[in-house]
Structures are given as C-alpha cells and as structure tokens.
Design a protein around this motif. Sequence first.
Motif, PDB file in Angstrom:
ATOM      1  N   LYS A  88     154.965  63.967  35.402  1.00 13.78           N
ATOM      2  CA  LYS A  88     154.549  65.184  34.728  1.00 13.78           C
ATOM      3  C   LYS A  88     153.785  64.772  33.478  1.00 13.78           C
ATOM      4  N   ARG A  89     153.085  65.724  32.904  1.00 12.54           N
ATOM      5  CA  ARG A  89     152.294  65.370  31.733  1.00 12.54           C
ATOM      6  C   ARG A  89     153.170  64.955  30.560  1.00 12.54           C
ATOM      7  N   SER A  90     154.393  65.468  30.549  1.00  5.98           N
ATOM      8  CA  SER A  90     155.249  65.182  29.409  1.00  5.98           C
ATOM      9  C   SER A  90     156.006  63.868  29.565  1.00  5.98           C
TER      10      SER A  90
ATOM     11  N   TRP B  37     152.589  59.247  21.816  1.00  4.68           N
ATOM     12  CA  TRP B  37     153.457  60.416  21.660  1.00  4.68           C
ATOM     13  C   TRP B  37     154.501  60.439  22.753  1.00  4.68           C
ATOM     14  N   GLU B  38     155.756  60.534  22.338  1.00  2.00           N
ATOM     15  CA  GLU B  38     156.857  60.549  23.303  1.00  2.00           C
ATOM     16  C   GLU B  38     157.584  61.888  23.234  1.00  2.00           C
ATOM     17  N   VAL B  58     173.241  68.622  30.544  1.00  2.00           N
ATOM     18  CA  VAL B  58     172.840  68.272  29.178  1.00  2.00           C
ATOM     19  C   VAL B  58     171.512  68.986  28.924  1.00  2.00           C
ATOM     20  N   CYS B  59     171.511  69.862  27.936  1.00  2.00           N
ATOM     21  CA  CYS B  59     170.334  70.702  27.689  1.00  2.00           C
ATOM     22  C   CYS B  59     169.813  70.476  26.269  1.00  2.00           C
ATOM     23  N   PRO B  60     168.500  70.406  26.119  1.00  2.00           N
ATOM     24  CA  PRO B  60     167.943  70.247  24.776  1.00  2.00           C
ATOM     25  C   PRO B  60     167.926  71.585  24.031  1.00  2.00           C
ATOM     26  N   GLY B  61     167.938  71.502  22.688  1.00  2.00           N
ATOM     27  CA  GLY B  61     167.772  72.704  21.875  1.00  2.00           C
ATOM     28  C   GLY B  61     166.314  72.904  21.521  1.00  2.00           C
ATOM     29  N   ARG B  62     165.565  71.823  21.596  1.00  2.00           N
ATOM     30  CA  ARG B  62     164.132  71.851  21.299  1.00  2.00           C
ATOM     31  C   ARG B  62     163.539  70.562  21.855  1.00  2.00           C
ATOM     32  N   VAL B  63     162.354  70.621  22.382  1.00  2.00           N
ATOM     33  CA  VAL B  63     161.690  69.417  22.905  1.00  2.00           C
ATOM     34  C   VAL B  63     160.347  69.280  22.203  1.00  2.00           C
ATOM     35  N   LEU B  64     160.131  68.121  21.634  1.00  2.00           N
ATOM     36  CA  LEU B  64     158.906  67.910  20.852  1.00  2.00           C
ATOM     37  C   LEU B  64     158.200  66.642  21.287  1.00  2.00           C
ATOM     38  N   CYS B  65     156.905  66.604  21.033  1.00  2.00           N
ATOM     39  CA  CYS B  65     156.150  65.361  21.162  1.00  2.00           C
ATOM     40  C   CYS B  65     156.202  64.681  19.804  1.00  2.00           C
ATOM     41  N   MET B  66     156.761  63.496  19.778  1.00  2.00           N
ATOM     42  CA  MET B  66     156.900  62.814  18.489  1.00  2.00           C
ATOM     43  C   MET B  66     156.486  61.355  18.608  1.00  2.00           C
ATOM     44  N   ALA B  67     156.056  60.834  17.479  1.00  2.00           N
ATOM     45  CA  ALA B  67     155.830  59.397  17.337  1.00  2.00           C
ATOM     46  C   ALA B  67     156.540  59.001  16.055  1.00  2.00           C
ATOM     47  N   GLY B  68     157.617  58.236  16.187  1.00  2.00           N
ATOM     48  CA  GLY B  68     158.447  57.968  15.008  1.00  2.00           C
ATOM     49  C   GLY B  68     159.028  59.284  14.521  1.00  2.00           C
ATOM     50  N   ASN B  69     158.788  59.589  13.249  1.00  2.00           N
ATOM     51  CA  ASN B  69     159.319  60.844  12.709  1.00  2.00           C
ATOM     52  C   ASN B  69     158.250  61.930  12.593  1.00  2.00           C
ATOM     53  N   VAL B  70     157.103  61.691  13.244  1.00  2.00           N
ATOM     54  CA  VAL B  70     155.980  62.622  13.128  1.00  2.00           C
ATOM     55  C   VAL B  70     155.912  63.504  14.369  1.00  2.00           C
ATOM     56  N   ASN B  71     155.831  64.789  14.161  1.00  2.00           N
ATOM     57  CA  ASN B  71     155.667  65.719  15.275  1.00  2.00           C
ATOM     58  C   ASN B  71     154.179  65.990  15.498  1.00  2.00           C
ATOM     59  N   HIS B 116     159.420  74.333  23.315  1.00  2.00           N
ATOM     60  CA  HIS B 116     159.157  72.963  23.759  1.00  2.00           C
ATOM     61  C   HIS B 116     157.663  72.683  23.795  1.00  2.00           C
ATOM     62  N   GLN B 117     157.355  71.409  23.753  1.00  2.00           N
ATOM     63  CA  GLN B 117     155.973  70.952  23.840  1.00  2.00           C
ATOM     64  C   GLN B 117     155.806  70.068  25.061  1.00  2.00           C
ATOM     65  N   GLU B 118     154.615  70.071  25.623  1.00  2.00           N
ATOM     66  CA  GLU B 118     154.257  69.066  26.618  1.00  2.00           C
ATOM     67  C   GLU B 118     153.347  68.081  25.912  1.00  2.00           C
ATOM     68  N   CYS B 119     153.664  66.800  26.023  1.00  2.00           N
ATOM     69  CA  CYS B 119     152.811  65.800  25.374  1.00  2.00           C
ATOM     70  C   CYS B 119     151.580  65.625  26.266  1.00  2.00           C
ATOM     71  N   VAL B 120     150.494  66.255  25.840  1.00  2.00           N
ATOM     72  CA  VAL B 120     149.299  66.264  26.695  1.00  2.00           C
ATOM     73  C   VAL B 120     148.751  64.852  26.893  1.00  2.00           C
ATOM     74  N   ASP B 121     148.661  64.088  25.812  1.00  2.00           N
ATOM     75  CA  ASP B 121     148.212  62.693  25.956  1.00  2.00           C
ATOM     76  C   ASP B 121     149.380  61.771  25.588  1.00  2.00           C
ATOM     77  N   ALA B 122     150.371  61.774  26.477  1.00  2.00           N
ATOM     78  CA  ALA B 122     151.591  60.997  26.236  1.00  2.00           C
ATOM     79  C   ALA B 122     151.298  59.501  26.307  1.00  2.00           C
ATOM     80  N   CYS B 123     152.326  58.729  25.969  1.00  2.00           N
ATOM     81  CA  CYS B 123     152.167  57.271  25.976  1.00  2.00           C
ATOM     82  C   CYS B 123     151.692  56.795  27.354  1.00  2.00           C
ATOM     83  N   PRO B 124     150.810  55.805  27.384  1.00  2.00           N
ATOM     84  CA  PRO B 124     150.280  55.346  28.681  1.00  2.00           C
ATOM     85  C   PRO B 124     151.374  54.666  29.518  1.00  2.00           C
TER      86      PRO B 124
END
Lengths: 325, 124
Positions: A88-90, B37-38, B58-71, B116-124
């Motif tokens: 998936k993209r994520s 971005w992970e 196990v359910c998340p409360g929020r899902v983010l694209c982050m790198a280190g502590n940066v959203n 939630h976010q989808e990391c559009v350009d996630a880590c390769p």
Amino acid sequence: MPARSAHAGVLALLTFASAAPRLHAQSISDAHRAALDRIEAMYAAVGRVSIRATRVHDSRTEAVYELDVAADGTFIELYPAATAPEKKRSEHAGSLRAIIAFDGTTLRQGTLTVYDEYPMADYLVQVKSCAQWAKCPWPVVPLLCRRAAAAPDASIRAEGDASVLESRAAGIMLGWRDDGAMTRLRLGDPAVSFLDVTFRDFAPGASSVPPLPRLARVETSHRSRDGTMLTTTEEYAIEHLALLGPEGAGPVMFDAKALNLNRRDRATGDVVSPDGTKLYNEKEVSAVLDAAEGRGRERPWLLALVVATAIAAAWAGWRRLRQGA
Amino acid sequence: MAGSTRIATMLTVLITTPLVVAGVVAAWPGSSGPTCWEQKWLNTTVVCDGACSAGYSVCPGRVLCMAGNVNKKADPVITGPFPCQWWTGPGITGTCPNCVGGSLTQPATETVNIPHQECVDACP
C-alpha cells in the motif's frame, strides 16, 4: 536486560520441565519412554532454527513470517510489510508490519517501528504453549515432550503410522513417524483457542537431524465473542534459513538496533530510539495536532465574526453619514 | 548614475542574501531535513471483549507520516475507518484490555474511525 538474567529465567523453566517427568509420568510405559527419549535426542540436535514461512495457495502474498526459535522457547517473529507490487502507499518494502519477541524475561510486541515491553519472566509457563513455535517447533520439541510427559494426563498412542504424545493439561499434542519426522503439532486448549499444524513434504534429514517439512498446514481455532468456534486454515511453504545446531543454540536475544525499532514507554508515551534518544512523545504530538485541528475548525467562525463585525461597522458608518447629511 | 548603481547594489544584496542564507542552512550538517517518511501509530489501544484468549485487536488512536519527531504536514489528514491488527491463537496472556501475545492474523476484524495520513512518498 542482561543476557545472564534471561538465561537464568529460561534455565529455571527448563529445570522445571526436565525434572518433572520422572515425578508424574506414570501413564507412559517404559517402551514409550524410550521412544520419547529418542525423539528428544533427535530434535535436540536442531538447536536453533530460522525460517521464512510464506502463505501459499493465496493471491495475497503479504503473509510472510520470519521466525527465529531457540531450544529454550525464546523467539522473534517478524511480520514483514508487503513486498513492492502489493504494498500500500502507506507501507514500504523492507519495513515491518509487526513484531513479537520473547528473550526469557521480556515479551516485546510492536507495530511498524515501535514496540512495547512487557516484563514477563514466566511467559512460557503462563501461556503453556506459544503460537510462534507452531510453524517450526523443531528446536522446542524436547521442551514440549518434557512438558507433555510431565503432565498427569500424558499419554502416548499409535495413530496410523505415527506415534502421538498428548496432554490436555499441558495443551500439547505431538505426532511423529518412526524416522522422527514431526507430522502434527497441536498447541493450546481445544475448547478455547488452539493451533493445529500438520506437516508434510519432508526433506531428507541430515545425519543427526530428523527430516524437516517444507509445507505446514496451520488451522487456527478460537472461540468467538458469541461463543461459536471460528477456524481459519492456511498453508505455508517453509524455507529453512539456518539450523544452528546445539553449539549455536543460545537463546534468541532481541536487538532493537539491528531491527531498527524504537521502544515506547507505555506510561509516558515517550518513543525512544535504540541508542536512548527520545524521538517524540506520542501524547504530546497528538495533543498538538488535536489543538491545531481544533483551531482549523474555529477559523470559519472567526472569519464569519470578522465579516459580521465589518458589515455592522459599515452599516453604522453609513447611518451616521446619512444622519450627518 | 551613482543613484542607479546604489539601487542596483541594494537590489542585488536584497535578493542574494536570503538565497545565500537558505543555501547555507540547507547545506548545514543535520539540517538537511527528513528524507524518509514512515507511518507511525500513536496512542494505540487494545480492543477486546471478555477473555483475551478469544483474540484482541490493537488499534491506533492516530496514524501519521513521520520522520523522527517531524510530522509531514503536506500529506492530508483524513478522518475515516482504519484497519486494526488482529492477534489470535494460543500464546495470549493478560486481562482485557491488557492483552499481550498471540500471532498476527489476517484479515483485520476491527476498524477504528481515526485521523490518519497515507505517506504518499514513503520510505523506498
């Protein structure tokens, strides 16, 4: 956690398990005892094993498990994220969807790159049997044999061309052929939650190692919330990545740095890198975003208020001008 | 003539100074910014009913694209259903809602309605 402590915990479990059969195994005859000893010796030669299990007969290829199991029951199970075509993209190739690991003193369980720690020296005793072992139980077979044989309801019977060791109390059922090939393993309580694994397509064993299977059919059953029994069946191709033998059969230790995993402190919400650097606090990040999203929702009202004030001021000014005129 | 030269010099300084500063900041070690971005699950909770041994999510409360502590704010936050992880089989211990152990099982049986976010350009 120092390795010595982990060893001590596991050693205590092993001591318990290996001492007990002589006390309780009246239901196992001497002939069966000899057969059991032979199986224990064969599987003790496996030592420690790493496998990759891939779900077969299924277009979904994301179910790949990488599993490292040691003779003392310590393990790491990795659930890699989907591979490139299906991802998936994520998600991204090479990352983990989840992890579960036990090193003798601490159970670690996590999602993606963050895991939680649960100090649990008696995990193996608490759960009696462990789902992670089911796909490649070879290193743990001696431990399972000792546990099952130690239980007061232990029995060994012939079933077709296989011998079956079973103890409901221990939650273990093992079946094996004369050549030592493990044909069946059931772990858990058949009335509540269990795994029933049948193995086939055995590769010829090495000189001291029994034949090991290349296919595992895993039936997972658990009682649902409405009381009915739910069963799923999946088949896995087993690829043996390493057989370390008794010499390399130390416990499986967890290495967060090697796995690129960060630890979460469940009490504070701090997420800490393997070198101890605090990366972020998930509660603070969420609070900041909640506030930002709250401000975002307030903006239309603020804008409406400003426009209304401006209209009111313009109207009041226009009236004053008219009155002046 | 002198006046137009002074204006040209001032314009050059005004234009080039921010560019030079930006270039230095970008090239400074450690300030190159996040490159990978992970997806991160924040404030995860366990969803269970009665005994843990029946399985738990196990359910998340929020899902983010982050790198280190940066959203990564460029990826939009969507509030909607998001699949949890379903753990089942033997090896589960604890008391609901503190269930631990088991084996990750597909497909997920539970979803949560969360930002939630989808990391559009996630880590390769």
